[in-house]
Design a protein around this motif. Structure first.
Motif, PDB file in Angstrom:
ATOM      1  N   GLY A 183      -7.627 121.563  70.782  1.00  0.00           N
ATOM      2  CA  GLY A 183      -6.597 122.162  69.938  1.00  0.00           C
ATOM      3  C   GLY A 183      -6.875 121.961  68.470  1.00  0.00           C
ATOM      4  O   GLY A 183      -7.962 121.545  68.060  1.00  0.00           O
ATOM      5  N   VAL A 184      -5.879 122.268  67.660  1.00  0.00           N
ATOM      6  CA  VAL A 184      -6.007 122.145  66.206  1.00  0.00           C
ATOM      7  C   VAL A 184      -4.642 121.774  65.626  1.00  0.00           C
ATOM      8  O   VAL A 184      -3.596 122.180  66.149  1.00  0.00           O
ATOM      9  N   ASN A 185      -4.678 120.977  64.565  1.00  0.00           N
ATOM     10  CA  ASN A 185      -3.461 120.552  63.873  1.00  0.00           C
ATOM     11  C   ASN A 185      -3.146 121.574  62.785  1.00  0.00           C
ATOM     12  O   ASN A 185      -3.731 121.551  61.694  1.00  0.00           O
ATOM     13  N   LEU A 186      -2.236 122.484  63.052  1.00  0.00           N
ATOM     14  CA  LEU A 186      -1.937 123.570  62.120  1.00  0.00           C
ATOM     15  C   LEU A 186      -1.424 123.060  60.780  1.00  0.00           C
ATOM     16  O   LEU A 186      -1.783 123.580  59.716  1.00  0.00           O
ATOM     17  N   GLN A 187      -0.590 122.037  60.815  1.00  0.00           N
ATOM     18  CA  GLN A 187       0.007 121.514  59.586  1.00  0.00           C
ATOM     19  C   GLN A 187      -1.054 120.995  58.623  1.00  0.00           C
ATOM     20  O   GLN A 187      -0.937 121.136  57.407  1.00  0.00           O
ATOM     21  N   GLU A 188      -2.113 120.410  59.164  1.00  0.00           N
ATOM     22  CA  GLU A 188      -3.195 119.867  58.345  1.00  0.00           C
ATOM     23  C   GLU A 188      -3.797 120.942  57.449  1.00  0.00           C
ATOM     24  O   GLU A 188      -4.118 120.695  56.273  1.00  0.00           O
ATOM     25  N   PHE A 189      -3.927 122.159  57.956  1.00  0.00           N
ATOM     26  CA  PHE A 189      -4.553 123.232  57.195  1.00  0.00           C
ATOM     27  C   PHE A 189      -3.538 123.984  56.339  1.00  0.00           C
ATOM     28  O   PHE A 189      -3.877 124.496  55.274  1.00  0.00           O
ATOM     29  N   ASP A 190      -2.300 124.022  56.787  1.00  0.00           N
ATOM     30  CA  ASP A 190      -1.265 124.665  55.984  1.00  0.00           C
ATOM     31  C   ASP A 190      -1.030 123.919  54.681  1.00  0.00           C
ATOM     32  O   ASP A 190      -0.687 124.512  53.652  1.00  0.00           O
ATOM     33  N   GLN A 191      -1.207 122.614  54.689  1.00  0.00           N
ATOM     34  CA  GLN A 191      -0.935 121.787  53.510  1.00  0.00           C
ATOM     35  C   GLN A 191      -2.124 121.686  52.560  1.00  0.00           C
ATOM     36  O   GLN A 191      -1.972 121.207  51.439  1.00  0.00           O
ATOM     37  N   ALA A 192      -3.293 122.128  52.999  1.00  0.00           N
ATOM     38  CA  ALA A 192      -4.508 121.958  52.194  1.00  0.00           C
ATOM     39  C   ALA A 192      -4.562 122.957  51.037  1.00  0.00           C
ATOM     40  O   ALA A 192      -4.142 124.110  51.158  1.00  0.00           O
ATOM     41  N   LYS A 193      -5.095 122.495  49.918  1.00  0.00           N
ATOM     42  CA  LYS A 193      -5.337 123.370  48.776  1.00  0.00           C
ATOM     43  C   LYS A 193      -6.777 123.887  48.847  1.00  0.00           C
ATOM     44  O   LYS A 193      -7.684 123.140  49.214  1.00  0.00           O
ATOM     45  N   PRO A 194      -7.002 125.154  48.500  1.00  0.00           N
ATOM     46  CA  PRO A 194      -8.359 125.707  48.576  1.00  0.00           C
ATOM     47  C   PRO A 194      -9.358 124.907  47.749  1.00  0.00           C
ATOM     48  O   PRO A 194      -9.066 124.502  46.623  1.00  0.00           O
ATOM     49  N   PHE A 195     -10.516 124.675  48.306  1.00  0.00           N
ATOM     50  CA  PHE A 195     -11.587 123.937  47.639  1.00  0.00           C
ATOM     51  C   PHE A 195     -12.071 124.716  46.422  1.00  0.00           C
ATOM     52  O   PHE A 195     -12.267 125.928  46.479  1.00  0.00           O
ATOM     53  N   GLU A 196     -12.260 124.004  45.338  1.00  0.00           N
ATOM     54  CA  GLU A 196     -12.710 124.647  44.100  1.00  0.00           C
ATOM     55  C   GLU A 196     -14.225 124.599  44.001  1.00  0.00           C
ATOM     56  O   GLU A 196     -14.841 123.530  44.085  1.00  0.00           O
ATOM     57  N   HIS A 197     -14.807 125.774  43.816  1.00  0.00           N
ATOM     58  CA  HIS A 197     -16.256 125.911  43.689  1.00  0.00           C
ATOM     59  C   HIS A 197     -16.517 127.019  42.673  1.00  0.00           C
ATOM     60  O   HIS A 197     -15.756 127.994  42.615  1.00  0.00           O
ATOM     61  N   PRO A 198     -17.572 126.906  41.873  1.00  0.00           N
ATOM     62  CA  PRO A 198     -17.802 127.909  40.809  1.00  0.00           C
ATOM     63  C   PRO A 198     -17.965 129.337  41.294  1.00  0.00           C
ATOM     64  O   PRO A 198     -17.657 130.279  40.563  1.00  0.00           O
ATOM     65  N   ARG A 199     -18.434 129.510  42.527  1.00  0.00           N
ATOM     66  CA  ARG A 199     -18.670 130.857  43.057  1.00  0.00           C
ATOM     67  C   ARG A 199     -18.074 130.982  44.450  1.00  0.00           C
ATOM     68  O   ARG A 199     -17.815 129.977  45.108  1.00  0.00           O
TER      69      ARG A 199
END
Length: 381
Positions: A183-199
């Motif tokens: 399975g997968v923990n949906l809350q874990e990904f809902d709370q995450a902020k997008p990773f910052e990368h230059p491109r």
């Protein structure tokens, strides 16, 4: 219910799909009011012998195994009775109702001996290599494995593909087995902020071992950047072959386009999923592929190889694109096609998330395991 989880190399701080299974099952079991005790391999003396994971006590043991070297045989013969006695004392104190062994391997001889000393039903959960490597086992390993499958009250498999493979070589599990997926923990990904990368970047994740196919992905990405400007590849994970892949990246002159991050904390991993354009898993074989579920939970489309249990929840043209394992050119074309079709990958991401919500939350998966435990206890009584 008191539940013991035996986990071979599948418990934090060892990182991988197995550790996610154990930690999330423990979390939900505890939420459901059950008590959990975890026994696992102590991979290094730097790792504490005892600890807590998701509110459950963890015991990490050294499990020496036999080999052709006389010193290893002597060490194994000395440790086996001492370790079994130690585990017997823990069971007497914890009073488990069921014991669930995740992944059969050479160390499984320890809980096997224990199973003859206690009247507690044992359940085996197979996850991949324990079945795939079965035909290549030594005679002694084969005897131990066969004894386990005969003694087990029930067997679960993380995918139907893997279960069918197991049934072909283990006819004794025909009437006492079923598929209980990961399975997968949906809350874990809902709370995450997008990773910052230059491109913009595509993302892959896993241990650096041959079957993950990261060398194929790196070579395919070399073809990709000839057609797409400004797209990077990020791979998270560690393993024995990481240095070889770093050398490959240097040989191909892609040091500024391919980034190997090594081990990343779960919060960073979730951010990488949220921040990528889409996810790529180039495995040569895969019993399940839990990282694909994590991509789906993050509403990301997937490029995956047409292997194993992946076929059971990644659907070609619906939430991802399939390619043949090991095919560099086909993988490159799929990456280009998905990247230049933004609407397609957004639709695939939304469909993937819906599939996860309906079937693959850890709450749902843990309840499936609990149903197996209850069935075994009922049949035993």
């Amino acid at each position: 219910m008191n539940i013991i989880l035996f986990a071979y190399y599948s418990c934090y701080p060892v990182i991988g799909g197995g550790s996610e299974v154990i930690s999330n099952l423990t979390r939900v079991f505890k939420e459901r009011g059950h008590d959990v005790f975890i026994i696992t391999e102590r991979e290094s003396l730097d790792i504490p012998r005892r600890g807590i994971i998701e509110g459950a006590e963890v015991l990490r043991c050294k499990f020496p195994v036999w080999s052709r070297h006389p010193a290893d045989v002597i060490k194994f013969l000395l440790f086996l009775p001492l370790t079994v006695i130690q585990l017997r004392k823990i069971l007497n104190k914890f009073q488990p109702d069921v014991i669930n062994v995740h992944v059969l391997c050479r160390y499984s001889v320890y809980p096997l001996f224990l199973s003859y000393l206690v009247k507690v039903p044992f359940i085996i959960s197979i996850h991949g290599a324990d079945v795939i490597e079965y035909p290549n086992l030594s005679l002694l390993d084969l005897k131990v494995t066969q004894a386990w499958y005969k003694r087990a009250k029930f067997v679960t498999s993380c995918s139907q593909w893997l279960l069918e493979k197991a049934k072909k070589v283990l006819p004794e599990i025909q009437n006492k087995s079923l598929t209980v997926e990961n399975g997968v923990n949906l809350q874990e990904f809902d709370q995450a902020k997008p990773f910052e990368h230059p491109r913009p970047f595509i993302f892959s994740l896993g241990r650096f071992i041959k079957r993950k196919g990261f060398d194929i992905l790196i070579r395919a990405f070399r073809h990709t950047i000839d057609q797409i400007d400004g797209l990077d590849l990020i791979i998270a994970g560690d393993g024995l072959e990481r240095s070889r892949h770093e050398q490959l990246i240097e040989e191909l002159g892609m040091q500024n386009r391919v980034y190997l991050l090594g081990y990343t904390e779960r919060t960073v991993t979730a951010s990488l999923f949220r921040g990528c354009e889409f996810f790529v898993l180039p495995s040569l074989w895969e019993p399940f592929g839990i990282v694909n579920l994590e991509a789906m939970a993050s509403k990301k489309a997937i490029v995956a190889t047409r292997v194993g249990g992946v076929l059971e929840f990644v659907r070609d043209g619906i939430n991802g694109i399939f390619v043949q394992p090991g095919n560099i050119e086909e993988l490159s074309r799929a990456i280009v096609h998905l990247y230049v079709n933004q609407d397609m990958r957004e639709d695939m991401g939304s469909r993937g998330r819906k599939i996860v919500e309906e079937r693959y939350s850890w709450e749902h998966i843990a309840d499936n395991f609990l149903e197996v435990y209850q069935k075994v206890l009922h049949d035993t009584n």
